[in-house]
Design an enzyme around this catalytic site. Structure first.
Site, short mmCIF file in Angstrom:
data_model
loop_
_atom_site.label_atom_id
_atom_site.label_comp_id
_atom_site.label_asym_id
_atom_site.label_seq_id
_atom_site.Cartn_x
_atom_site.Cartn_y
_atom_site.Cartn_z
N PHE A 33 0.86 -1.18 0.00
CA PHE A 33 0.00 0.00 0.00
C PHE A 33 0.90 1.23 0.00
O PHE A 33 1.72 1.40 0.89
CB PHE A 33 -0.91 0.04 1.23
CG PHE A 33 -1.79 1.27 1.24
CD1 PHE A 33 -3.02 1.28 0.59
CD2 PHE A 33 -1.37 2.44 1.88
CE1 PHE A 33 -3.81 2.42 0.58
CE2 PHE A 33 -2.17 3.58 1.86
CZ PHE A 33 -3.39 3.58 1.21
N ASP A 66 9.29 2.67 1.59
CA ASP A 66 8.15 3.45 2.06
C ASP A 66 8.05 3.22 3.57
O ASP A 66 7.56 2.19 4.03
CB ASP A 66 6.88 2.99 1.34
CG ASP A 66 5.63 3.74 1.81
OD1 ASP A 66 5.68 4.35 2.90
OD2 ASP A 66 4.61 3.70 1.09
N LYS A 118 2.92 10.05 8.27
CA LYS A 118 2.14 9.70 9.46
C LYS A 118 2.63 10.31 10.79
O LYS A 118 2.17 11.37 11.16
CB LYS A 118 1.98 8.19 9.55
CG LYS A 118 1.03 7.66 8.45
CD LYS A 118 0.52 6.25 8.70
CE LYS A 118 -0.66 5.92 7.83
NZ LYS A 118 -0.37 5.36 6.51
C1 LIG Z 1 -0.64 5.59 5.13
C2 LIG Z 1 0.35 5.14 4.14
C3 LIG Z 1 0.56 5.83 2.93
C4 LIG Z 1 -0.31 6.99 2.50
O1 LIG Z 1 -0.18 8.08 3.34
P1 LIG Z 1 -1.27 9.27 3.25
O2 LIG Z 1 -0.74 10.28 4.21
O3 LIG Z 1 -2.58 8.70 3.65
O4 LIG Z 1 -1.25 9.74 1.84
C5 LIG Z 1 1.56 5.40 2.10
N1 LIG Z 1 2.33 4.35 2.41
C6 LIG Z 1 2.17 3.66 3.56
C7 LIG Z 1 3.07 2.52 3.87
C8 LIG Z 1 1.17 4.02 4.45
O5 LIG Z 1 0.98 3.32 5.58
#
Ligand SMILES: *Cc1c(COP(=O)(O)O)cnc(C)c1O
Length: 379
Positions: free
Chosen positions: A125, A207, A236
Site C-alpha cells: 500500500f 516506504d 504519518k
Molecule cells: C498511510 C500510508 C501511505 C499513505 O499516506 P497518506 O498520508 O494517507 O497519503 C503510504 N504508504 C504507507 C506505507 C502508508 O501506511
C-alpha cells in the site's frame, strides 16, 4: 452526524465523535473515555496533544505560519537538517502526506532513469493518488480508476530481485507491509533486492510512511533489516499529529532534482515543522525505542494467548493478529465491538486481521489493559 451525511462516502465511519485526546486516551462527545491502540493510524505516536508538540505549535502559530518554499523558514531548515542527519545523509523534499512523498520519489526515480519502470510488491500500500495507487496492486482499489499511470508493475516480494533490470527506475517496498495486515518482508528478500538494484542501477526506495519514526522500535525500520535504501518516504507520525511527509534521499540521489522539477505550496511550513521537531525530540531517544521493542514483545505474547487468535505478527509497536472465531464474527465486527463495548480503539486491516498501533509512550499496564478488553470481546 447531521441528518443528511455531508461527507462523500469514502469511509464507513464508526458512530463516535471524538472531542478531546491526551496521551493514550480519547474522549467522545458524550464524555466516554477510550484507550487508543490505533493512534489515528500511527500518527499520534507521541500520544494525543503531547505538551511539547502543543507548546511548539502554539509558539510558532503566533510567530509565522506560512511563507512557502520560495524562501527559507527556520523550523523547516532545522527539520530538514535533522532528518538528513538521522537517516540517509543526502537531502529532503517535504510533502503534506505519505502519498505525496511517494509521488515525489517516483518522479525522482523517473527523472533519473527516463521512461523506467517502477516496481512494487504484491500486498503493498503506497497511497491513493494516481501514482501511489498505480504502485498499490490491489484490485478493489485500482480497478474503478483505470487507466492508471503507465510503467508501474507489481510482483510477489520474493520475485522483486529477479524482476529488476536496466529498464527499472525504482523498486518501492514497505519493510513491513502495514495496510494489508502487518507483513514483514524477509531480510533475505530485502538483501537480495539491494544487490539486484545495485547491479541494475535501479533505486531502492523504502516506504516508511507507517514504519518510520520509531514505530518498529528503531527510528527507521530499515535499521533492523541490514539494508540501507537509496531513498525513503515518511509521513504519518512525523508531524506529531499534524500533516507532514518527506522524501529523504541518500547522497547518491540528492542531486537528481533541479529547480522547477517538483514543488508544493504548503509542505515543510513553519508550524508543521515545529511540531515535527518536537515529536522528533521525543521519539529519537534510545531509551524510548528500547521500551517500544519490549512493549511490542509483551503485546505480541499477550495476543498469542487470547482465544481465537491464530497468528501474531509485527515488530516494535506495529502489531497485528489474525483471528478465527466460530460463526461469522470477522475482524471488522470485533473492532467495532471493541470500540463500542470496551472503548478500545483498534482497526481491522482485513476480514480476519486486527491491527494495533498504540502511541509509543503507552505503558506496560495499558498493554495489559488493552489485552484484557480484547480478551472480553474474543471470549
Ligand atoms: C498511510 C500510508 C501511505 C499513505 O499516506 P497518506 O498520508 O494517507 O497519503 C503510504 N504508504 C504507507 C506505507 C502508508 O501506511
Amino acid at each position: 452526524m447531521p441528518p443528511t451525511d455531508p461527507y462523500l462516502a469514502t469511509y464507513a465511519r464508526a458512530p463516535v465523535t471524538f472531542v478531546r485526546g491526551e496521551g493514550t486516551r480519547l474522549w467522545d462527545s458524550e464524555g466516554h473515555e477510550y484507550l487508543d491502540f490505533l493512534a489515528g493510524i500511527s500518527v499520534a505516536s507521541v500520544g494525543h496533544c503531547h505538551p511539547d508538540v502543543v507548546a511548539a505549535v502554539r509558539e510558532q502559530t503566533g510567530r509565522l505560519m506560512h511563507v512557502g518554499n520560495l524562501f527559507h523558514n527556520e523550523p523547516g531548515d532545522r527539520l530538514a537538517a535533522r532528518l538528513v542527519e538521522r537517516s540517509l545523509g543526502g537531502g529532503v523534499f517535504f510533502t503534506n502526506s505519505g502519498a505525496e512523498a511517494n509521488e515525489a520519489a517516483f518522479k525522482l526515480a523517473r527523472k533519473r532513469r527516463p521512461g523506467g519502470d517502477i516496481v512494487s510488491a504484491h500486498g503493498a500500500f503506497h497511497g491513493r493518488t494516481f501514482g501511489a495507487l498505480s504502485a498499490t496492486p490491489q484490485e478493489s482499489k485500482q480497478a474503478p480508476f483505470a487507466p492508471l499511470v503507465p510503467g508501474f508493475r507489481a510482483v510477489a516480494p520474493e520475485a522483486l530481485a529477479g524482476s529488476v533490470d536496466e529498464r527499472t527506475a525504482a523498486v518501492i517496498v514497505e519493510p513491513i507491509q502495514g495496510e494489508t495486515g502487518v507483513h514483514p518482508i524477509g531480510e533475505e528478500v530485502l538483501g537480495g533486492l539491494r544487490e539486484a538494484c545495485d547491479r541494475a542501477g535501479a533505486l531502492l526506495i523504502f516506504d516508511e510512511v507507517q514504519t518510520g519514526m520509531g514505530r518498529t522500535g528503531t527510528l527507521w525500520a530499515y535499521e533492523q533489516t541490514g539494508v540501507v535504501p537509496d531513498a525513503l518516504t515518511t509521513a504519518k507520525a512525523l508531524g506529531g499529529g499534524l500533516p507532514i511527509g518527506a522524501l529523504v534521499c541518500g547522497p547518491g540521489t540528492r542531486d537528481v532534482f533541479a529547480p522547477g522539477d517538483h514543488g508544493t505550496t504548503f509542505a515543510g511550513g513553519p508550524v508543521v515543522a515545529a511540531a515535527a521537531l518536537a515529536a522528533f525530540d521525543v521519539i529519537d531517544d534510545e531509551a524510548l525505542l528500547a521500551t517500544v521493542r519490549a512493549l511490542g514483545e509483551r503485546l505480541r505474547e499477550g495476543l498469542a494467548e487470547l482465544p481465537g487468535v491464530t497468528e501474531v505478527r509485527g515488530r516494535g509497536l506495529m502489531v497485528a493478529c489474525d483471528v478465527a472465531l466460530e460463526g461469522e464474527t470477522g475482524a471488522p465486527e470485533l473492532a467495532r465491538r471493541a470500540l463500542l463495548e470496551e472503548r478500545l480503539v483498534v482497526n481491522a486491516t482485513g476480514p480476519a486481521t486486527l491491527r494495533f498501533l498504540p502511541p509509543l509512550l503507552v505503558s506496560e499496564w495499558e498493554i495489559d489493559d488493552a489485552l484484557g478488553r480484547l480478551g472480553r470481546i474474543l471470549r
